[in-house]
Scaffold this motif. Structure first.
Motif, PDB file in Angstrom:
ATOM      1  N   LEU A   1      48.803  12.028  86.967  1.00 55.81           N
ATOM      2  CA  LEU A   1      47.559  12.790  86.922  1.00 55.81           C
ATOM      3  C   LEU A   1      47.418  13.572  88.220  1.00 55.81           C
ATOM      4  CD1 LEU A   1      45.112  10.071  85.528  1.00 55.81           C
ATOM      5  CD2 LEU A   1      46.659  11.553  84.275  1.00 55.81           C
ATOM      6  N   GLY A   2      46.392  14.404  88.255  1.00 52.91           N
ATOM      7  CA  GLY A   2      46.103  15.126  89.485  1.00 52.91           C
ATOM      8  C   GLY A   2      46.926  16.368  89.693  1.00 52.91           C
ATOM      9  N   THR A   3      48.015  16.527  88.942  1.00 53.35           N
ATOM     10  CA  THR A   3      48.873  17.702  89.030  1.00 53.35           C
ATOM     11  C   THR A   3      49.266  18.081  87.610  1.00 53.35           C
ATOM     12  OG1 THR A   3      49.747  16.850  91.119  1.00 53.35           O
ATOM     13  CG2 THR A   3      50.897  18.689  90.119  1.00 53.35           C
ATOM     14  N   VAL A   4      48.991  19.313  87.213  1.00 55.14           N
ATOM     15  CA  VAL A   4      49.280  19.746  85.844  1.00 55.14           C
ATOM     16  C   VAL A   4      50.421  20.753  85.779  1.00 55.14           C
ATOM     17  CG1 VAL A   4      46.944  19.300  85.034  1.00 55.14           C
ATOM     18  CG2 VAL A   4      47.484  21.537  85.994  1.00 55.14           C
ATOM     19  N   TYR A   5      50.737  21.398  86.898  1.00 54.69           N
ATOM     20  CA  TYR A   5      51.815  22.392  86.901  1.00 54.69           C
ATOM     21  C   TYR A   5      52.217  22.651  88.334  1.00 54.69           C
ATOM     22  CZ  TYR A   5      54.193  26.913  86.485  1.00 54.69           C
ATOM     23  OH  TYR A   5      55.102  27.939  86.575  1.00 54.69           O
ATOM     24  N   ARG A   6      53.529  22.803  88.560  1.00 55.80           N
ATOM     25  CA  ARG A   6      54.031  23.123  89.894  1.00 55.80           C
ATOM     26  C   ARG A   6      54.753  24.465  89.908  1.00 55.80           C
ATOM     27  NH1 ARG A   6      54.590  18.726  93.507  1.00 55.80           N
ATOM     28  NH2 ARG A   6      52.513  17.822  93.616  1.00 55.80           N
TER      29      ARG A   6
ATOM     30  N   ALA B   1      50.175  29.755  83.254  1.00 57.72           N
ATOM     31  CA  ALA B   1      50.360  28.831  84.370  1.00 57.72           C
ATOM     32  C   ALA B   1      50.383  29.589  85.681  1.00 57.72           C
ATOM     33  CB  ALA B   1      51.654  28.033  84.198  1.00 57.72           C
ATOM     34  N   CYS B   2      49.641  29.089  86.670  1.00 59.31           N
ATOM     35  CA  CYS B   2      49.610  29.655  88.019  1.00 59.31           C
ATOM     36  C   CYS B   2      50.179  28.616  88.986  1.00 59.31           C
ATOM     37  CB  CYS B   2      48.187  30.024  88.428  1.00 59.31           C
ATOM     38  SG  CYS B   2      47.432  31.293  87.406  1.00 59.31           S
ATOM     39  N   SER B   3      51.230  28.991  89.691  1.00 54.45           N
ATOM     40  CA  SER B   3      51.917  28.045  90.553  1.00 54.45           C
ATOM     41  C   SER B   3      51.144  27.773  91.846  1.00 54.45           C
ATOM     42  CB  SER B   3      53.321  28.569  90.874  1.00 54.45           C
ATOM     43  OG  SER B   3      53.985  27.721  91.779  1.00 54.45           O
ATOM     44  N   LYS B   4      50.557  28.804  92.434  1.00 54.56           N
ATOM     45  CA  LYS B   4      49.935  28.641  93.754  1.00 54.56           C
ATOM     46  C   LYS B   4      48.717  27.738  93.716  1.00 54.56           C
ATOM     47  CE  LYS B   4      51.551  32.975  95.798  1.00 54.56           C
ATOM     48  NZ  LYS B   4      51.148  34.256  96.437  1.00 54.56           N
ATOM     49  N   VAL B   5      47.933  27.787  92.642  1.00 53.95           N
ATOM     50  CA  VAL B   5      46.727  26.963  92.556  1.00 53.95           C
ATOM     51  C   VAL B   5      46.935  25.756  91.649  1.00 53.95           C
ATOM     52  CG1 VAL B   5      45.173  28.857  93.058  1.00 53.95           C
ATOM     53  CG2 VAL B   5      45.838  28.424  90.694  1.00 53.95           C
ATOM     54  N   GLY B   6      48.135  25.608  91.060  1.00 54.13           N
ATOM     55  CA  GLY B   6      48.409  24.474  90.189  1.00 54.13           C
ATOM     56  C   GLY B   6      47.545  24.453  88.947  1.00 54.13           C
TER      57      GLY B   6
ATOM     58  N   GLN C   1      43.302  22.007  86.132  1.00 49.22           N
ATOM     59  CA  GLN C   1      43.783  22.408  87.450  1.00 49.22           C
ATOM     60  C   GLN C   1      43.753  21.200  88.368  1.00 49.22           C
ATOM     61  OE1 GLN C   1      41.764  25.765  89.160  1.00 49.22           O
ATOM     62  NE2 GLN C   1      42.701  25.517  91.171  1.00 49.22           N
ATOM     63  N   GLY C   2      44.842  20.962  89.061  1.00 51.68           N
ATOM     64  CA  GLY C   2      44.901  19.875  90.017  1.00 51.68           C
ATOM     65  C   GLY C   2      44.358  20.308  91.367  1.00 51.68           C
ATOM     66  N   HIS C   3      44.471  19.435  92.325  1.00 55.32           N
ATOM     67  CA  HIS C   3      44.083  19.769  93.689  1.00 55.32           C
ATOM     68  C   HIS C   3      45.080  20.783  94.252  1.00 55.32           C
ATOM     69  CE1 HIS C   3      40.871  16.797  94.274  1.00 55.32           C
ATOM     70  NE2 HIS C   3      41.613  15.985  93.538  1.00 55.32           N
ATOM     71  N   SER C   4      44.552  21.841  94.853  1.00 54.10           N
ATOM     72  CA  SER C   4      45.432  22.868  95.406  1.00 54.10           C
ATOM     73  C   SER C   4      46.117  22.406  96.688  1.00 54.10           C
ATOM     74  CB  SER C   4      44.632  24.143  95.673  1.00 54.10           C
ATOM     75  OG  SER C   4      43.561  23.897  96.565  1.00 54.10           O
TER      76      SER C   4
ATOM     77  N   GLY D   1      51.328  13.716  93.466  1.00 55.15           N
ATOM     78  CA  GLY D   1      50.153  13.710  92.609  1.00 55.15           C
ATOM     79  C   GLY D   1      49.610  12.300  92.507  1.00 55.15           C
ATOM     80  N   LEU D   2      48.887  12.041  91.431  1.00 55.83           N
ATOM     81  CA  LEU D   2      48.278  10.738  91.209  1.00 55.83           C
ATOM     82  C   LEU D   2      49.174   9.949  90.261  1.00 55.83           C
ATOM     83  CD1 LEU D   2      45.701   9.179  91.996  1.00 55.83           C
ATOM     84  CD2 LEU D   2      44.694   9.967  89.869  1.00 55.83           C
ATOM     85  N   LEU D   3      49.958   9.024  90.814  1.00 57.33           N
ATOM     86  CA  LEU D   3      50.903   8.237  90.032  1.00 57.33           C
ATOM     87  C   LEU D   3      50.221   6.969  89.541  1.00 57.33           C
ATOM     88  CD1 LEU D   3      54.032   8.531  92.343  1.00 57.33           C
ATOM     89  CD2 LEU D   3      53.497   9.928  90.361  1.00 57.33           C
TER      90      LEU D   3
END
Length: 927
Positions: free
Chosen positions: A11-16, A362-367, A384-387, A741-743
């Motif tokens: 969790l906490g990260t949806v795209y890199r 998908a936007c890489s810079k803002v996740g 959107q995850g934490h930037s 991210g949130l494992l």
């Protein structure tokens, strides 16, 4: 306490970075999240992460059309063939260079990979081609001058279109055709971003980075474009049939002149056939050239086109630009349908589902990852995850939600069942340093270095209270007591602790005494206690009771600067992590030290690419920065400046298990040694940035001493570390806020055979025999002793609800907790909700007074969590069915009214002379 924890979700990260894609059924989005792959199920509103991990970040993905095979390539060119059935990596191949594009053929027999200026075509192992060798190469093409960027297949899988940085699009034939080698489409003046074939023909559209779209028409009918076949005699195998031998014998029996004449005729026929095929060449004509950036404002004319996607069935083209805008066009007329701007950052990837209704952006810079339904102009998903890094994490009291706070000043609430972020709070103006839930689950509290402590209502999702200090203070930690009445926060630049009343919102006390930054605070979890512990860089642990004694406290000297403090669940012990890598345990009643753990060597070394010292030397500066007790208090979870999370037994002071949170070499300080190939006479070559033109231009020097958030370095490589740890109140999972991210690591009961008080003669067969004889208590005890989930489920569900009370009454106390634990876990996925609730009610009614509340609290919280989850699911179904039933009821009333009207009409035709008929009609109306 069992420690068979396995990675379950991210969790906490949806795209890199990389390309996103839809599943073949169009209901799921597949996103590369660092060195892992997450699948977002839009139909069931749930996300799951594949249990596969790469050594580097994934950048290129594609899935076969049957949905069974996923090929993923990381940034170092290592390709993984992943089975979506077993969710495991079945084949690997190293290309040793970056792969920029990957595409499966429509017929499902091949997939093509673009590497540098080459295109490699491989067979897909499976039944369709009759072979199972991994990565069996079919063809290689080398016609491009510069790196290839995009690829597409024709509808019949005969042609491959490949765009490259040399501003041309090359057409390759998979099969060898007469007089056909390579066909090149030019007229572009910038890098090709996308090339797309049309349906049922060879027409093609090409899009370049500067926003130009070219539409090409092919003058050749696909039916006339047939593969070239060699002569039959040269193609015959050695063991040919007898008919060919007969033909050969007849030819030899002919005179020599006649044989020469036949050979001339055959040669002429072959020449005519080759000449006929040579006339069927690919001829392309450019129909139109459009500039797609015309719709942008003049001040945005310097932007570039970053991604494109095309749906061949509905002829919809989607393009995105570096300013966050994306446009929809109807092809081939290039009529704009829709335009929208989702952010001010680059849109890295675009994908369309099989029906063309949903667009994944998908936007890489803002996740950021969102799915846009363009026809209704609504979001199907927006996540959107934490930037930046997340600093802190906390579980809700029932374990159903997780809240995180990050360096971006955002507070996010995540649902553990679905994996989605439900709400985001953005009131903080700087990094969030501490986060926690209230014990009544009605609100949560966060502290920040912006000088505020904020409370958020979880019913209305609003910031209902903001607490500040008399003078500006950067708060580094926050704590709340067990009654949710008092809130404390420690200062980072002012060495004081501030105590507020949550009900009144007023400052009650300022606790002074620390001589360094207050790094961690914790209230005693005991219900009747308001004791508090604090640690600081002044090498002290201070025990307070500010409500009763004010600023009076007891000071315990430590061996090094303190970094974290945690209370045992019973409130009689505290654990303190210090800068020298030790964990010390103290009795809160006597302030005596009860134990000590030397954990520096368990942290593990890791050498950063910028380090000038060895990994062994850098290990001396590592320490634990986060501590958390397990639900029963027997073990403690510790993590810090490394990739390892350690679980220690508190009483024995020994390491029970160590978890390695990642093996991602795209992060820094993962390896213990720097590759010798990177060491040159001029220094470490890894410190030299390799940047392309579209990644920011000239390279700037790295700021000295900066480890995170270095904006001077465009290719920032974050360092792996664990920022915060938290055990679930249910005891079934724990989570770690890391650089990745949130494992979430959860406990799978079925992984290990762990019998309990097993005796001779207790087997699954004897258990089933006792069940057939209706000895329910005996069968249940035998199943619990074997501790096999499937067998326990079979026994429990075979007992009728009338016999539950009698069965439960005969259970010894030692087995009550075990059956309750099984029912709590089964409530999460079972359909027999009412049946299992009867079990819960009966157990708590009969054995409730004898259940130990302290040790059974995680089980009771698991029951509460799963019951709440079932309640929410059933509420949605009931609300939907409520309106459906009202509709059916209203339709029934209308039909009944029509029937009564027909009956009345028949009575009027009779004239009302016959009283018996009137009485019969009245009876019919009544019925």
């Amino acid at each position: 306490m069992k420690f068979a924890y396995k990675f379950s979700n991210l969790l906490g990260t949806v795209y890199r970075n990389g390309n996103v894609l839809f599943s073949p059924d169009g209901n799921s989005v597949i996103s590369p999240v660092g060195n892992r792959i997450t699948i977002f199920d839009l139909k069931n509103n749930k996300s799951s992460t594949l249990p596969v991990e790469s050594r580097f970040n994934y950048t290129t993905l594609d899935m076969s059309h049957d949905g069974y095979t996923l090929v993923a390539v990381n940034e170092e060119g290592e390709a993984h063939v992943i089975s979506m059935v077993s969710r495991m990596i079945i084949h690997k191949l190293r290309f040793k260079k970056k792969v920029r594009a990957l595409k499966f053929s429509p017929d499902g027999k091949h997939f093509a990979i673009c590497k540098e200026s080459n295109v490699f075509v491989y067979n897909i192992p499976g039944l369709q081609i009759g072979q199972f060798n991994p990565f069996c190469m079919e063809r290689v093409f080398h016609a491009a001058i510069d790196d290839t960027t995009c690829i597409d297949w024709s509808f019949d899988s005969k042609l491959i279109a490949v765009g490259s940085k040399d501003t041309t699009t090359k057409l390759y034939s998979l099969e060898k055709l007469a007089d056909f080698r390579v066909y090149s489409l030019g007229t572009h003046s910038d890098t090709i971003v996308g090339c797309f074939f049309e349906k049922n023909n060879y027409d093609i559209s090409t899009i370049s980075r500067n926003g130009y779209l070219c539409v090409w028409e092919c003058a050749l009918d696909p039916e006339e474009f047939t593969p070239w076949q060699p002569s039959e005699k040269r193609n015959k195998p050695a063991d040919s049939d007898s008919d060919d031998d007969v033909d050969l014998q007849r030819a030899l029996e002919k005179p020599a002149k006649q044989r020469d004449a036949d050979e001339i005729v055959i040669k002429n026929d072959e020449d005519k056939r080759d000449k006929k095929n040579s006339n069927k060449k690919l001829l392309y004509k450019r129909l139109a050239r459009h500039y797609l950036a015309n719709e942008l404002r003049k001040e945005h004319r310097n932007i570039i086109l970053t991604a494109a996607a095309y749906h061949v069935d509905i002829k919809i083209l989607v393009v995105s630009f570096s300013n966050g805008a994306f446009f929809l066009y109807e092809m081939p007329e290039v009529n704009m349908i829709h335009s929208l701007s989702i952010s001010d950052q680059d849109i890295t990837s675009i994908a369309l589902n099989n029906t063309g209704d949903w667009i994944a952006l998908a936007c890489s810079k803002v996740g950021q990852l969102l799915v846009w339904e363009w026809q209704s102009e609504t979001y199907a998903m927006k996540q959107q995850g934490h930037s930046n890094n997340m600093n802190c994490v906390a579980y809700s009291p029932d374990g159903q939600f997780i809240v995180t706070g990050g360096d971006d000043g955002k507070v996010k609430l995540w649902n553990t069942a679905t994996g989605f972020c439900t709400v985001t709070f953005q009131e903080h103006a700087s990094s969030v340093s501490g986060i926690l839930f209230s014990h009544n689950r009605k609100f949560m509290v966060s502290s920040s270095v912006d000088g505020t402590v904020r409370a958020y209502d979880l019913t209305r999702y609003r910031n209902f209270r903001t607490l500040t200090s008399p003078r500006p203070v950067q708060f580094s930690c926050v704590a709340i007591d067990s009654s949710d009445e008092f809130l404390a926060a420690g200062g980072q630049d002012v060495f004081e602790i501030y105590l507020w009343s949550m009900k009144l919102g007023t400052l009650l006390e300022i606790l002074a005494g620390h001589e360094g930054p207050v790094m961690s605070l914790a209230f005693s979890p005991s219900p009747a206690s308001t004791a508090m512990a604090s640690v600081s860089w002044d090498k002290t642990l201070r025990l307070w009771n500010a409500i009763e004694n004010g600023s009076a406290h007891e000071t315990v000297q430590l061996t090094a600067d303190a970094l974290c403090v945690a209370y045992k669940p019973d409130g009689q012990e505290v654990a303190v992590a210090t800068l020298n890598g030790q964990i010390s345990f103290f009795d809160t009643r006597t302030s005596d030290q009860t134990g000590n753990i030397e954990g520096k060597k368990d942290l593990g070394s890791g050498r950063s690419e910028t380090d000038l010292i060895t990994a062994k030397k850098s290990l001396e500066g590592k320490a634990f920065t986060s501590l958390c007790y397990t639900a029963d208090g027997t073990c403690i979870l510790a993590g810090g400046h490394s990739k390892n999370v350690c679980i220690y037994n508190v009483k024995e002071s020994v390491l029970v298990k160590k978890f390695e949170i990642t093996q991602n070499r795209s992060l820094d300080a993962v390896d213990d040694f720097i590759n010798r190939r990177k060491m040159t006479e001029f220094g470490n070559i890894a410190l030299v940035e390799e940047r392309e033109e579209n990644e920011g231009g000239n390279v700037t020097l790295r700021l000295p001493g900066v480890r995170k958030g270095d904006m001077a370095s465009r290719s920032m490589k974050p360092e792996v570390r664990v920022f915060s740890l938290q055990f679930s109140p249910t005891g079934q999972a724990w989570t770690a806020a890391t650089t990745e991210g949130l494992l979430i690591y959860s406990l799978d009961i079925g992984l290990v055979f762990d019998p309990f008080q097993l005796a001779l003669g207790i087997t699954p067969d004897t258990t089933k025999e006792a069940l057939r004889n209706k000895n329910y208590t005996e069968a249940l005890l035998m199943a619990l002793k074997l501790n096999e989930k499937i067998l326990i489920q079979q026994v429990v569900e075979s007992i009728s609800h009338e016999s539950v009370a009698l069965t439960v009454a005969g259970l010894p106390d030692v087995y009550v907790e075990r059956i309750l634990k099984f029912i709590a876990a089964e409530l999460e996925r079972t359909r027999h909700v009412h049946f299992y609730l009867i079990w819960v009610e009966t157990i708590l009614t009969i054995h409730g007074p004898r259940i130990n509340s302290t040790s059974s609290m995680p089980i009771l919280l698991t029951i509460q969590k799963n019951m709440q989850q079932k309640y929410e699911e059933l509420t949605k179904i009931c609300d939907f069915n409520n309106y459906t039933m009202k509709y059916i009821q209203r339709i029934g009333e209308l039909k009944s009214t029509k029937t009564n009207e027909i009956v009345v009409t028949v009575d009027d035709d009779d004239g009302g002379d016959n009283d018996d008929d009137d009485n019969e009609n009245e009876k019919m109306d009544t019925s």
